[in-house]
Structure formats: structure tokens, C-alpha cells
Write an enzyme that holds these catalytic residues in place. Structure first.
Site, PDB file in Angstrom:
ATOM      1  N   LYS A 191     -34.813  12.501  18.522  1.00 24.35           N
ATOM      2  CA  LYS A 191     -36.059  12.626  19.298  1.00 24.35           C
ATOM      3  C   LYS A 191     -37.222  12.264  18.401  1.00 24.35           C
ATOM      4  O   LYS A 191     -37.125  12.375  17.175  1.00 24.35           O
ATOM      5  CB  LYS A 191     -36.209  14.073  19.781  1.00 24.35           C
ATOM      6  CG  LYS A 191     -37.232  14.291  20.876  1.00 24.35           C
ATOM      7  CD  LYS A 191     -36.767  13.754  22.211  1.00 24.35           C
ATOM      8  CE  LYS A 191     -36.995  14.679  23.332  1.00 24.35           C
ATOM      9  NZ  LYS A 191     -36.083  14.795  24.375  1.00 24.35           N
TER      10      LYS A 191
HETATM   11  N1  GLU Z   1     -36.179  12.497  27.273  1.00 22.12           N
HETATM   12  C1  GLU Z   1     -35.052  12.801  28.069  1.00 22.12           C
HETATM   13  C2  GLU Z   1     -34.388  14.081  27.605  1.00 22.12           C
HETATM   14  O1  GLU Z   1     -35.005  14.925  27.014  1.00 22.12           O
HETATM   15  C3  GLU Z   1     -34.108  11.616  28.199  1.00 22.12           C
HETATM   16  C4  GLU Z   1     -33.483  11.162  26.923  1.00 22.12           C
HETATM   17  C5  GLU Z   1     -32.688   9.866  27.060  1.00 22.12           C
HETATM   18  O2  GLU Z   1     -32.543   9.373  28.156  1.00 22.12           O
HETATM   19  O3  GLU Z   1     -32.250   9.377  26.031  1.00 22.12           O
HETATM   20  O4  GLU Z   1     -33.246  14.336  27.895  1.00 22.12           O
END
Ligand code: GLU
Length: 427
Positions: free
Chosen positions: A112
Site C-alpha cells: 500500500k
Molecule cells: N484499495 C483497495 C483495497 O484496499 C483495492 C486494492 C487493489 O485492488 O489492489 O482493497
């Protein structure tokens, strides 16, 4: 003043994920070596990069990408543009991604990141330059088989298209076309997946439907409230209203709106689109003091904004039957204990909002195979995968006599533990 609590968020998000992890690791007596591996992040990338603003001045921004674990596959997870992004927030959110992808059986690890900015302070042209320069600064630390970003808070398909374009533009011509799947959540015309836009909200409602079925309850006529009216909040409202439930309150950073007769999510979306994304000023609702939001009498609460919104200071007011976590980490550990004691159920984030990353997986596969799938096919596949994970969580929680969150962690950690046991640790 912001009605959604951004102050409380950071304090504690990292602490929260570690407490959740340790609790589940204790219960399953997770192998001590593997426990040490998973409590740490593999890589933490912090970049400072300059960008020329519209008035010609230069600003230096700080961007983050934390790669928590890749035992099950490439790092996967979103990029958020928010003032609350820092290294601890990125660490916590990256860990949640590792648990999430493991839980739902995807061939991914967890990562992230993002940039510590308030995107409202920048023009579209500036956001494009910031995004492209951030992508350039990350360089080969991301890649279609290494680390695949996606949308998160305040990022969208346009931003993903800029990342894909920048990333492939800096590759040599012969391999440019092979890199489309360096990000997911792209616009459909640029390799994106039909339905990826609604995947998270659709998954939230899939979870709520499973919960209702499990509990022998009918969603028709139930009332619900939503915190955050971005991509997740809107689409969850859209799909839940289709099940016959009534949206009676919405809170975002601009206002808290209530209408016990029901708020039409499509009309609210139209209003917010013409109002810089804010719900304030919507004619079909009355404004309420923001502090009163979680105490509103309703059946279902969907927190779909930031982390740590439900804490010891406001959890006692909650009267709902279930909280479906559209956001990552919206309830802290202390508040969770009090909520469960009151008999209120919680569908944990790593299960409830996993529709987004499941959609991302199908987009990635679609790009790898040079295919295009139909919306109905995609939604069916998301429903299936999430449904399987939901059933597993329900079964394991029962078996261990634990909450759904702990059950979800147990499923996720056991899959990771097995992989490490099978493969061993190099050298
Ligand atoms: N931001 C989203 C999550 O927290 C999607 C992450 C993704 O699709 O890689 O799950």
C-alpha cells in the site's frame, strides 16, 4: 471543519493491525519464525520528488510504497492521496492487504502507499504531473509481476491510466505493451475491467447479503447509514437500495445528512458531482451534528471512509445490527470488543471490502490474456470468490468460537503459514 475524523485515524492504525494479528496468531499458535516474518514489512520505499505547479513554483512531495509480504504472489494494494498518509498508515494498510489477498485466495501479497496531499488543493494538470512524477520516482519498485498498485482513497481510474502510461513510457519500445497490468482499476478503454469501478461496493453488499442469509433476515425494508460517499459508499448504497433497503443517513467530510424517508443514492451522487464531490447542500436531507452519526437508529452501518472512525469514544452509541466495513480499519480493537459485547455483528474489512482487489485480480488476468470480459461475468466471479471466503470465515469462526474478524485472520494466516512451511526460508 471536517466531519470525518482525520485526526484519530493515524494514531493507532498500525497498532490496531498488530493487535488484531497478534490475537489471531496466539489462537492458532502461529509458528514463531513465521510470526516474526509477518510482523515485519519486506520493503518500505519513501520517495521525495519535485513537481512544477501551475504558477511555475516548485513543490517537493513525499510518496510512500510499503511492500509488506509477497509469499503468495506480487505485492498488491492501492495508492491513496490524503493528508493522513504516512509510513505507519502505509504499513498498516499494506498488512491488511496481505491478510485480505490471502483470505480470498488470490495469488498476491500485500502492499500500500500513496502521497501525503490533499488533492483538492491541486488542479487536474498538477495532479497529473504529481502522479507521473511519483510513478517515475517509484521506477522499477513497481511492476506487473512485482507490485501492482490500484485505486484507494482519493485516487481513481484516471490516475491509474496516468500511472500505466508513465510506467510503460519509460520502458523500451519492445516491451511497452506488456506492462498494461502494472496497475489495476484503469478506465475500461485503457485495459480496465468492466465493473472494477463498482467492485468494492458490490462486494460490500454481497457480504451483507450473506450475513442476512446466515442470520435468517430479510434486507427488504432494513435501514442503513453510510460514512463516506466516494466510490465505495456510493456503490454500496446503490446495490443495497436494489435489495430493498433504505439509505437514511450519509456522512462525508462536508456534512452529515439524514432523511428517514430514504435518500436516493443516484440523486445524491448527481448533487455531489456538481459540488466538488461533497454531499453538503443536498436538498433531500437535513443536516445533523456530525457527532450523532454513529448513534442513528438503523439496521446496518457501512463505514466507507477512513480508518479509526469508531473508537471507545463513540462506539457505545451504536444501535445497528451489523457493521459492514467498507473502509480499511474503521473500528479500533477496544471499540470492537465493546460492540461485540452488545451483540452487534461486524463483517471485517479484509472480507467485506475484498470485492475491490478481487476485481483487480480479474483485470490483471484479463490484461495478461489480452481478453475482455462482460460486466455480468465479472460481477458473478466476484460474488463467487467472496462468497467462498465468507463461508470459510463463518465456518472457522464457529469452529474456534471467535469473532468473524479473528476467523478471517485465522484463514489468512493459515494459508501463509502453510506456504512458508512448504517452501522453507532461503537459503
Ligand atoms: N484499495 C483497495 C483495497 O484496499 C483495492 C486494492 C487493489 O485492488 O489492489 O482493497
Amino acid at each position: 471543519m471536517e466531519t470525518i475524523n482525520t485526526e484519530m485515524k493515524k494514531e493507532g492504525m498500525y497498532d490496531n493491525v498488530l493487535r488484531q494479528y497478534n490475537q489471531a496468531a496466539d489462537i492458532i499458535d502461529l509458528h514463531s519464525g513465521i510470526r516474526k516474518i509477518l510482523v515485519n514489512t519486506n520493503n518500505e520505499i519513501v520517495v521525495h520528488f519535485p513537481v512544477k505547479l501551475d504558477d511555475g513554483t516548485i513543490e517537493v512531495f513525499t510518496g510512500y510504497r510499503v511492500q509488506h509480504n509477497n509469499a503468495l504472489g506480487p505485492y498488491k494494494g492501492g495508492l491513496r492521496y490524503h493528508s493522513t498518509v504516512d509510513i505507519d498508515a502505509a504499513r498498516a494498510l499494506a498488512m491488511w492487504m496481505t491478510w485480505k489477498t490471502s483470505l480470498v485466495g488470490l495469488p498476491y501479497g500485500g502492499g500500500k502507499g500513496g502521497i501525503q496531499i490533499n488533492p483538492n488543493n491541486y488542479s487536474i494538470a498538477e495532479l497529473e504531473r504529481i502522479t507521473r512524477r511519483f510513478t517515475y520516482a517509484l521506477g522499477d519498485n513497481i511492476g506487473p509481476d512485482l507490485d501492482i498498485p490500484a485505486p484507494d482513497v482519493n485516487t481513481n481510474s484516471t490516475i491509474m491510466a496516468w500511472i500505466a502510461d508513465t510506467y510503460s513510457s519509460i520502458k523500451s519500445p519492445s516491451v511497452r505493451q506488456k506492462n498494461l497490468h502494472v496497475v489495476t482499476g484503469k478506465p475500461v478503454g485503457s485495459g480496465g475491467l468492466e465493473g472494477r469501478d463498482r467492485a468494492t461496493g458490490f462486494g460490500v453488499v454481497t457480504s451483507i447479503k450473506k450475513w442476512a442469509k446466515n442470520a435468517g433476515k430479510d434486507l427488504n425494508g432494513m435501514t442503513f447509514t453510510v460514512q463516506g460517499f466516494g466510490n465505495v459508499g456510493y456503490w454500496a448504497s446503490h446495490f443495497l437500495v436494489q435489495e430493498g433497503a433504505k439509505l437514511i443517513a450519509v456522512q462525508d467530510a462536508s456534512a452529515t445528512l439524514v432523511n428517514t424517508q430514504g435518500i436516493n443514492p443516484e440523486e445524491l451522487l448527481d448533487h455531489s458531482k456538481g459540488n466538488s464531490g461533497n454531499i453538503q447542500g443536498f436538498s433531500d436531507g437535513t443536516e445533523l451534528d456530525s457527532e450523532l452519526f454513529f448513534g442513528i437508529e438503523c439496521d446496518i452501518i457501512i463505514p466507507a471512509a477512513l480508518g479509526n472512525q469508531i473508537t471507545s469514544s463513540n462506539c457505545h452509541e451504536i444501535k445497528a445490527k451489523v457493521i459492514a466495513e467498507g473502509a480499511n480499519g474503521p473500528i479500533n480493537v477496544d471499540a470492537e470488543r465493546a460492540i461485540l459485547e452488545k451483540g452487534i455483528e461486524i463483517i471485517p474489512d479484509i472480507l467485506c471490502n475484498s470485492g475491490g482487489v478481487i476485481g483487480s485480480y480479474y483485470e490483471w488476468l484479463q490484461n495478461k490474456r489480452s481478453e475482455n470480459w462482460k460486466l455480468e461475468t465479472v460481477l458473478d466471479m466476484i460474488e463467487d470468490k467472496l462468497g467462498i471466503a465468507f463461508d470459510k470465515v463463518a465456518e472457522v469462526s464457529k469452529q474456534y468460537g471467535v469473532s468473524w474478524r479473528v476467523g478471517a485472520y485465522i484463514v489468512a494466516l493459515q494459508r501463509l503459514e502453510l506456504t512458508y512451511k512448504e517452501r522453507g526460508v532461503f537459503p
